[in-house]
Design an enzyme around this catalytic site. Sequence first.
Site, PDB file in Angstrom:
ATOM      1  N   HIS A   1     -39.381  25.680 -21.830  1.00  0.00           N
ATOM      2  CA  HIS A   1     -37.979  25.370 -21.514  1.00  0.00           C
ATOM      3  C   HIS A   1     -38.012  24.241 -20.492  1.00  0.00           C
ATOM      4  CE1 HIS A   1     -33.660  26.492 -20.667  1.00  0.00           C
ATOM      5  NE2 HIS A   1     -33.967  25.732 -19.633  1.00  0.00           N
TER       6      HIS A   1
ATOM      7  N   ARG B   1     -37.042  20.137  -8.048  1.00  0.00           N
ATOM      8  CA  ARG B   1     -37.861  21.193  -7.428  1.00  0.00           C
ATOM      9  C   ARG B   1     -39.341  20.862  -7.573  1.00  0.00           C
ATOM     10  NH1 ARG B   1     -35.047  26.060 -10.618  1.00  0.00           N
ATOM     11  NH2 ARG B   1     -33.457  24.570 -11.231  1.00  0.00           N
TER      12      ARG B   1
ATOM     13  N   GLU C   1     -27.971  29.509 -24.596  1.00  0.00           N
ATOM     14  CA  GLU C   1     -27.853  30.655 -23.691  1.00  0.00           C
ATOM     15  C   GLU C   1     -26.490  31.328 -23.837  1.00  0.00           C
ATOM     16  OE1 GLU C   1     -29.168  27.861 -20.714  1.00  0.00           O
ATOM     17  OE2 GLU C   1     -30.579  29.345 -19.941  1.00  0.00           O
TER      18      GLU C   1
ATOM     19  N   GLY D   1     -35.759  21.601 -18.908  1.00  0.00           N
ATOM     20  CA  GLY D   1     -34.475  20.976 -18.578  1.00  0.00           C
ATOM     21  C   GLY D   1     -34.570  20.468 -17.152  1.00  0.00           C
TER      22      GLY D   1
ATOM     23  N   GLY E   1     -34.158  22.454 -14.641  1.00  0.00           N
ATOM     24  CA  GLY E   1     -35.117  23.498 -14.265  1.00  0.00           C
ATOM     25  C   GLY E   1     -36.092  23.610 -15.426  1.00  0.00           C
TER      26      GLY E   1
ATOM     27  N   ARG F   1     -23.706  34.983 -16.923  1.00  0.00           N
ATOM     28  CA  ARG F   1     -25.105  34.749 -16.609  1.00  0.00           C
ATOM     29  C   ARG F   1     -25.306  35.136 -15.140  1.00  0.00           C
ATOM     30  NH1 ARG F   1     -28.297  29.070 -16.996  1.00  0.00           N
ATOM     31  NH2 ARG F   1     -30.334  29.955 -16.606  1.00  0.00           N
TER      32      ARG F   1
ATOM     33  N   HIS G   1     -35.072  31.929 -16.550  1.00  0.00           N
ATOM     34  CA  HIS G   1     -34.787  31.336 -17.880  1.00  0.00           C
ATOM     35  C   HIS G   1     -34.878  32.373 -19.001  1.00  0.00           C
ATOM     36  CE1 HIS G   1     -35.956  27.114 -16.267  1.00  0.00           C
ATOM     37  NE2 HIS G   1     -34.646  27.225 -16.356  1.00  0.00           N
TER      38      HIS G   1
ATOM     39  N   ASN H   1     -20.984  30.859 -16.716  1.00  0.00           N
ATOM     40  CA  ASN H   1     -22.247  30.543 -16.046  1.00  0.00           C
ATOM     41  C   ASN H   1     -21.872  29.800 -14.766  1.00  0.00           C
ATOM     42  OD1 ASN H   1     -24.687  29.571 -15.199  1.00  0.00           O
ATOM     43  ND2 ASN H   1     -25.166  28.463 -17.093  1.00  0.00           N
TER      44      ASN H   1
ATOM     45  N   MET I   1     -34.581  12.598 -16.464  1.00  0.00           N
ATOM     46  CA  MET I   1     -35.691  12.049 -17.240  1.00  0.00           C
ATOM     47  C   MET I   1     -35.291  10.784 -18.001  1.00  0.00           C
ATOM     48  SD  MET I   1     -38.791  12.304 -17.836  1.00  0.00           S
ATOM     49  CE  MET I   1     -39.863  13.677 -17.993  1.00  0.00           C
TER      50      MET I   1
ATOM     51  N   HIS J   1     -35.078  16.603 -26.547  1.00  0.00           N
ATOM     52  CA  HIS J   1     -34.715  15.191 -26.783  1.00  0.00           C
ATOM     53  C   HIS J   1     -35.798  14.168 -26.474  1.00  0.00           C
ATOM     54  CE1 HIS J   1     -30.655  16.504 -27.485  1.00  0.00           C
ATOM     55  NE2 HIS J   1     -30.636  17.132 -26.337  1.00  0.00           N
TER      56      HIS J   1
HETATM   57  P1  ADP Z   1     -30.103  22.088 -17.122  1.00  0.00           P
HETATM   58  O1  ADP Z   1     -31.371  22.724 -16.647  1.00  0.00           O
HETATM   59  O2  ADP Z   1     -29.275  21.495 -16.026  1.00  0.00           O
HETATM   60  O3  ADP Z   1     -29.321  22.904 -18.141  1.00  0.00           O
HETATM   61  P2  ADP Z   1     -30.691  20.353 -19.402  1.00  0.00           P
HETATM   62  O4  ADP Z   1     -31.339  21.386 -20.253  1.00  0.00           O
HETATM   63  O5  ADP Z   1     -29.364  19.821 -19.811  1.00  0.00           O
HETATM   64  O6  ADP Z   1     -30.629  20.794 -17.876  1.00  0.00           O
HETATM   65  O7  ADP Z   1     -31.722  19.129 -19.270  1.00  0.00           O
HETATM   66  C1  ADP Z   1     -31.445  18.041 -18.462  1.00  0.00           C
HETATM   67  C2  ADP Z   1     -32.607  17.069 -18.579  1.00  0.00           C
HETATM   68  O8  ADP Z   1     -32.745  16.678 -19.948  1.00  0.00           O
HETATM   69  C3  ADP Z   1     -32.414  15.800 -17.776  1.00  0.00           C
HETATM   70  O9  ADP Z   1     -33.624  15.447 -17.120  1.00  0.00           O
HETATM   71  C4  ADP Z   1     -32.091  14.782 -18.840  1.00  0.00           C
HETATM   72  O10 ADP Z   1     -32.480  13.480 -18.481  1.00  0.00           O
HETATM   73  C5  ADP Z   1     -32.952  15.277 -19.981  1.00  0.00           C
HETATM   74  N1  ADP Z   1     -32.542  14.656 -21.251  1.00  0.00           N
HETATM   75  C6  ADP Z   1     -31.413  14.831 -21.930  1.00  0.00           C
HETATM   76  N2  ADP Z   1     -31.391  14.003 -23.019  1.00  0.00           N
HETATM   77  C7  ADP Z   1     -32.558  13.317 -22.996  1.00  0.00           C
HETATM   78  C8  ADP Z   1     -33.147  12.311 -23.818  1.00  0.00           C
HETATM   79  N3  ADP Z   1     -32.518  11.853 -24.895  1.00  0.00           N
HETATM   80  N4  ADP Z   1     -34.376  11.850 -23.473  1.00  0.00           N
HETATM   81  C9  ADP Z   1     -35.010  12.298 -22.375  1.00  0.00           C
HETATM   82  N5  ADP Z   1     -34.503  13.240 -21.563  1.00  0.00           N
HETATM   83  C10 ADP Z   1     -33.298  13.729 -21.860  1.00  0.00           C
END
Ligand code: ADP
Length: 396
Positions: free
Chosen positions: A209, A242, A381, A211, A213, A94, A182, A9, A285, A335
């Site tokens: 989804h 974004r 993924e 994250g 993104g 990817r 995604h 990826n 976050m 999370h």
């Molecule tokens: P990407 O799109 O880069 O793959 P991820 O799916 O890893 O991103 O998500 C990243 C986001 O998830 C970040 O904003 C991070 O702060 C948040 N995150 C990860 N663990 C926690 C948690 N325990 N509580 C709140 N947010 C979390």
Amino acid sequence: MSGMILVLNAGSSSVKCALIETNGHGHDHETARGSVDGLGQDARFRFSFSDGRPNLQLPIAGSKAATHKDAIELVLKTIDDHFGLSRLIAAGHRVVHGGDEFRAPVILESHALAALKKLIPLAPLHQPHNLSAIDAVGALAPHLPQIACFDTAFHATIPAVARNFALPKALTEKGIRRYGFHGISFSYIAQHLRETEPELAHKDVVIAHLGNGASLCALKGGHSVATTMGFSALDGLMMGTRCGTIDPAVIFYLMRDENMSAEAVETMLYGQSGLLGVSGLSNDMRALRQAAADHADARLAIAMFTYRIIREIGSMAAALGGLDGIVFTAGIGEHDSELREDVLNGLGFLGFSVDRKANARHDRVISASSSNPALVIPTNEEAMIARSTAKLITPV
Ligand code: ADP
């Protein structure tokens, strides 16, 4: 075919990899995963093994000039040293954009590669990096079959009414329309639902989804019928950096009255907006949650992020004609229990309510017994890419 699949990826400044052992019958096991981060700055290589061998962590010599090819060379060398390159049966990539032509994973031969290069203008920030990883593997391991899996492909089932923009027809015919992204994550969750919740999988479900993104996908009977991302991965929900959906007239205003170039606006909308832009603090976050008590703009950023998810899920429910279930996935979705609770509270009008204890424990089912089901399912993924890759190289 059984054997080991290298999943790659490649992003603008990183190459993530996973080694997945498959038995050719849909069973897969992750053997190792790694990444080269900070390409072009201070590149670092990390690689971890699932059998308990010590993790590798090293800076890359001459790292400021390290390229995608250097990163992949290092990944292949590490695999050779620890497993033997001959155990690899394929590389699965990817690839962000499959355009109109690629609605399913594809074996990368010269026609497919040429077609993917033509799609660069549709995803200029991602597609070139995906393609440079494919070129690098081709140069370093020319006999290894390579497969591309597309973020757009899962959305090929979206009907024209949801896919097209209200633009002149000639532009729609040129491909200026909603693609959605995604898709590898959404197809993993859809498959997982079919296997574990067959009844729900046949109904109307939204996958969130969330994250760095973030996007939503409306599933009818397991097929995508609407999604929040559009022509690009800039559209839809608010994200880490974004902006998501904004009035396009803001862009004309910035270019005409604030004298910003197209590139400067693009950089701002992709990289300096979203949670980061609103909070002025962070795109992460976790950092915003920690700061929220003493930081009004961090609270506003989180509140806007949450509001937009609730509002867009309402829109997805309207597109579906009802909503039977929600799945939360990716970093924030998996999370952040506070976010999930606030979203479900906002969706009481659609028959959702949270089981606070189950949600705080990050259980698989976080909805109250009287509620429509709300689930937390970690996305994978890499496993999805490995499965698709194994299927394509398995002789039928
Ligand atoms: P990407 O799109 O880069 O793959 P991820 O799916 O890893 O991103 O998500 C990243 C986001 O998830 C970040 O904003 C991070 O702060 C948040 N995150 C990860 N663990 C926690 C948690 N325990 N509580 C709140 N947010 C979390």
